[in-house]
Design an enzyme around this catalytic site. Structure first.
Site, PDB file in Angstrom:
ATOM      1  N   ASP A   1       0.922  -1.109  -0.050  1.00  0.00           N
ATOM      2  CA  ASP A   1      -0.022  -0.037  -0.139  1.00  0.00           C
ATOM      3  C   ASP A   1       0.813   1.218  -0.023  1.00  0.00           C
ATOM      4  OD1 ASP A   1      -2.430   1.167   0.312  1.00  0.00           O
ATOM      5  OD2 ASP A   1      -2.235   1.453   2.395  1.00  0.00           O
TER       6      ASP A   1
ATOM      7  N   ASP B   1       2.881   5.146  -5.431  1.00  0.00           N
ATOM      8  CA  ASP B   1       2.067   6.246  -5.322  1.00  0.00           C
ATOM      9  C   ASP B   1       3.055   7.326  -5.802  1.00  0.00           C
ATOM     10  OD1 ASP B   1       0.748   8.663  -4.594  1.00  0.00           O
ATOM     11  OD2 ASP B   1       0.514   7.839  -2.606  1.00  0.00           O
TER      12      ASP B   1
ATOM     13  N   GLU C   1      -1.341   5.816  -8.912  1.00  0.00           N
ATOM     14  CA  GLU C   1      -2.301   6.732  -8.334  1.00  0.00           C
ATOM     15  C   GLU C   1      -2.051   8.277  -9.189  1.00  0.00           C
ATOM     16  OE1 GLU C   1      -3.017   7.207  -4.141  1.00  0.00           O
ATOM     17  OE2 GLU C   1      -3.413   9.347  -4.369  1.00  0.00           O
TER      18      GLU C   1
ATOM     19  N   HIS D   1      -9.251   4.607  -2.489  1.00  0.00           N
ATOM     20  CA  HIS D   1      -8.606   4.806  -0.986  1.00  0.00           C
ATOM     21  C   HIS D   1      -9.439   5.642  -0.150  1.00  0.00           C
ATOM     22  CE1 HIS D   1      -4.393   3.821  -1.868  1.00  0.00           C
ATOM     23  NE2 HIS D   1      -4.870   3.472  -3.054  1.00  0.00           N
ATOM     24  N   GLY D   2      -9.015   5.335   1.163  1.00  0.00           N
ATOM     25  CA  GLY D   2      -9.879   6.301   2.135  1.00  0.00           C
ATOM     26  C   GLY D   2     -11.345   5.937   2.298  1.00  0.00           C
TER      27      GLY D   2
ATOM     28  N   SER E   1     -12.843   4.116   4.505  1.00  0.00           N
ATOM     29  CA  SER E   1     -13.643   3.712   5.758  1.00  0.00           C
ATOM     30  C   SER E   1     -14.710   4.399   5.921  1.00  0.00           C
ATOM     31  CB  SER E   1     -12.542   3.896   6.782  1.00  0.00           C
ATOM     32  OG  SER E   1     -11.720   2.922   6.876  1.00  0.00           O
TER      33      SER E   1
ATOM     34  N   ASN F   1     -10.221   0.313  -0.357  1.00  0.00           N
ATOM     35  CA  ASN F   1      -9.218   0.076   0.723  1.00  0.00           C
ATOM     36  C   ASN F   1      -9.808   0.465   2.149  1.00  0.00           C
ATOM     37  OD1 ASN F   1      -7.296  -0.158  -1.186  1.00  0.00           O
ATOM     38  ND2 ASN F   1      -5.942   1.352  -0.575  1.00  0.00           N
TER      39      ASN F   1
END
Ligand code: G3H
Ligand code: 13P
Ligand code: ZN
Length: 320
Positions: free
Chosen positions: A82, A104, A134, A220-221, A223, A263
């Site tokens: 990651d 990244d 990315e 990503h991010g 949550s 993610n």
């Protein structure tokens, strides 16, 4: 079952219209909880390891934990780096047996991001590994470089559909992490909670129109910062006022739009912390780590079962 590659998992997920959970791990309890949840739900799995996780746990410990998980379970598991920040780190992970890496280069100027990503792709593809690139800059903790024209938001840089096409054509990357208002951590939005889902659709359509097919996108991010966990943490002595994440309904749209890899790290941290704090608060005399890490591991497992079953919809797809 041996480690699998994310390329196989992506193809099946795109066909089946589900998303894969990419869960961050840095210790034994997290690995056990996530793998047990996916095993019970018969869900394919990506375990991902950050540079910080490697320095916390030591790469050899993490490798052995994953070997144990793979040998004790039947589900397909891919191992992914990651936010790799250099060619050297990506190479190191590929040489260690990771089946997938992220390079990244999103903080670099466009052409430099292309050059770095291309270099990683060349090495990875020669070693049967898959590469995530990315483009754009996430808001919040990862990058925060100010706004520019209408293509930019208040504190990050959104991914432009036309650049996404150019980037993938020039690098040969296998998947693309996009910036659509997403950010890492437990404080994702100050006002209205939303992702730019129209932009996500436009990126997907541009890649399709350019002949790149149903191209795997990565969120990503992702949550959701479940409020029951935040409340539990706060009730038992924590202090996370105003923590909020991506609504599950946004993840649902992202999944339907072809965000194939989603993610999740923060939610795992919240579940583990809530579990530990509860035991500490309710039984202050307890000091056997198994007595607080055990229940905390159960909290993580419960969370992951919910994600794969109700949010990502990959439950039942382990043997597609
Ligand atoms: O994207 C960031 C992940 O949540 C990993 O975080 O660098 O603290 O391990 P970390
Ligand atoms: P969260 O902080 O939303 O869990 O995002 C994790 C992530 O994007 C890891 O790369
Ligand atoms: Zn991330």
């Amino acid at each position: 079952m041996p480690l699998t590659t994310t390329k196989d998992l992506f193809a099946k997920a795109l066909k089946g219209k589900y998303a894969l959970g990419a869960f961050n791990v840095n210790n034994m309890e997290l690995v056990q909880a996530i793998v047990a949840a996916c095993e019970e739900e018969k869900a394919p799995l990506i375990l991902q390891i950050s540079k910080g996780a490697r320095s916390y746990a030591n790469p050899v410990y993490l490798k052995k934990l994953i070997e144990a998980a793979v040998s004790l379970s039947n589900i397909p598991i891919a191992v992914h780096l990651d936010h790799g920040d250099s060619f050297e780190l990506c190479k190191e992970c590929i040489d260690e047996g990771f089946t997938s890496v992220m390079i990244d280069g999103s903080h670099l100027p466009f052409q430099e991001n292309i050059a770095l990503t291309k270099k990683v792709v060349e090495y990875a593809h020669a070693h049967n590994a898959v590469v995530e690139g990315e483009l754009g800059k996430l808001v919040g903790s990862q990058h925060d470089e100010g706004e520019d024209s209408g293509e930019f938001n208040a504190s990050g840089v959104y991914t432009r559909p036309s650049e996404a096409v150019e980037f993938i054509k020039a690098t040969g990357a296998d998947s693309l992490a996009v910036a659509i208002g997403n950010s890492h951590g437990a404080y994702k939005f100050t006002g209205e909670q939303h992702l730019d889902l129209e932009r996500l659709k436009a990126i997907k359509a541009a890649l399709m129109e350019a002949g790149l097919g149903d191209f795997p996108l990565v969120l990503h991010g992702a949550s959701s910062v479940p409020q029951h966990l935040v409340q539990e943490i706060n009730k038992y002595g924590g202090a996370l006022p105003g923590a909020q994440g991506v609504p599950e309904s946004d993840i649902e749209v992202a999944r339907r739009t072809g965000c194939t890899k989603v993610n999740i790290d923060t939610d795992l941290r919240l579940a583990l912390t809530a579990g530990i704090r509860k035991v500490f608060a309710e039984t202050p005399k307890e000091f056997d780590p198994r007595k607080y890490l055990g229940p905390a591991r159960e909290e993580v497992k419960k969370l992951v079962r919910h994600k794969v079953r109700n949010v990502l919809c990959c439950a039942g797809h382990a043997f597609d």
